[in-house]
Scaffold this active site. Structure first.
Site, PDB file in Angstrom:
ATOM      1  N   LYS A   1    -130.656   8.821  -8.061  1.00 42.99           N
ATOM      2  CA  LYS A   1    -131.213   8.766  -9.462  1.00 42.99           C
ATOM      3  C   LYS A   1    -131.674   7.153  -9.389  1.00 42.99           C
ATOM      4  CE  LYS A   1    -133.590  11.194 -13.349  1.00 42.99           C
ATOM      5  NZ  LYS A   1    -134.554  11.405 -12.715  1.00 42.99           N
TER       6      LYS A   1
ATOM      7  N   GLY B   1    -125.133   4.185 -11.913  1.00 40.13           N
ATOM      8  CA  GLY B   1    -123.878   3.662 -11.066  1.00 40.13           C
ATOM      9  C   GLY B   1    -125.387   2.939 -10.048  1.00 40.13           C
ATOM     10  N   CYS B   2    -126.098   4.310  -9.629  1.00 41.88           N
ATOM     11  CA  CYS B   2    -127.672   3.733  -9.088  1.00 41.88           C
ATOM     12  C   CYS B   2    -128.068   2.232  -9.223  1.00 41.88           C
ATOM     13  CB  CYS B   2    -128.474   4.813  -9.194  1.00 41.88           C
ATOM     14  SG  CYS B   2    -127.982   6.178  -8.570  1.00 41.88           S
ATOM     15  N   THR B   3    -127.904   1.195  -9.898  1.00 36.76           N
ATOM     16  CA  THR B   3    -128.579   0.527  -9.762  1.00 36.76           C
ATOM     17  C   THR B   3    -127.975  -0.189 -10.190  1.00 36.76           C
ATOM     18  OG1 THR B   3    -130.365   1.214 -12.664  1.00 36.76           O
ATOM     19  CG2 THR B   3    -129.280  -1.095 -12.318  1.00 36.76           C
TER      20      THR B   3
ATOM     21  N   GLY C   1    -127.120  -0.468  -5.949  1.00 38.88           N
ATOM     22  CA  GLY C   1    -128.732  -1.237  -5.412  1.00 38.88           C
ATOM     23  C   GLY C   1    -127.765  -2.755  -5.665  1.00 38.88           C
TER      24      GLY C   1
END
Length: 155
Positions: A40, A45-47, A50
């Site tokens: 998401k 974690g996803c940030t 990226g």
């Protein structure tokens, strides 16, 4: 669940991207492709994932590798996510889970005893001929982008 293995032909994909674009595997023929799936946009974690891939963007470009992040988020959310964190990669939207299912990353997850379907954090390295060369499942974000860059350089 589809099990993508090293040495097999990569499943085709065609995704809407941030900036009202499209990205396809066929359109990247001849280049190495890092296809990473994340749960998401704009979550911690996803940030971080990226940001880590973005920090190495010039090094991936130097070895002619395209880095594409895939989630089920809508394109508008991906646009905001990319702008907010100044991400230097392509973000693909798979709202209907077709690509996630083809790559085996749409899985049953558990959280606090509750089961639900979600995107597995996984990365696939595809060579210029469209063959899967490396598979990382249940990715831990810290140090992952560097591991992937080393694998691309080894191709």
């Amino acid at each position: 669940m589809t099990d993508i293995t090293e040495g097999q032909a990569a499943p085709a994909f065609d995704l809407a991207t941030d900036g009202d674009g499209r990205v396809t595997l066929a359109g990247l023929k001849g280049r190495s492709v890092v296809l990473y799936f994340y749960p998401k946009a704009d979550t911690p974690g996803c940030t971080n994932e990226g940001l880590d891939f973005s920090a190495l963007a010039a090094q991936f470009a130097a070895v002619d590798a395209a880095v594409i992040g895939v989630s089920r988020d809508a394109v508008k959310k991906l646009d905001r996510f990319k702008a907010k964190h100044d991400l230097k990669l392509v973000l693909g939207s798979d709202e209907d889970s077709v690509v996630c299912e083809a790559w085996g990353t749409w899985i049953m997850k558990k959280l606090y005893g509750r089961e639900y379907m979600g995107v597995e954090r996984a990365t696939f390295l595809i060579d210029g001929a469209g063959v899967v060369r490396r598979v990382w499942r249940n990715v831990k974000v810290k140090g992952h982008a560097e591991q992937v860059l080393e694998a691309v350089r080894a191709l």
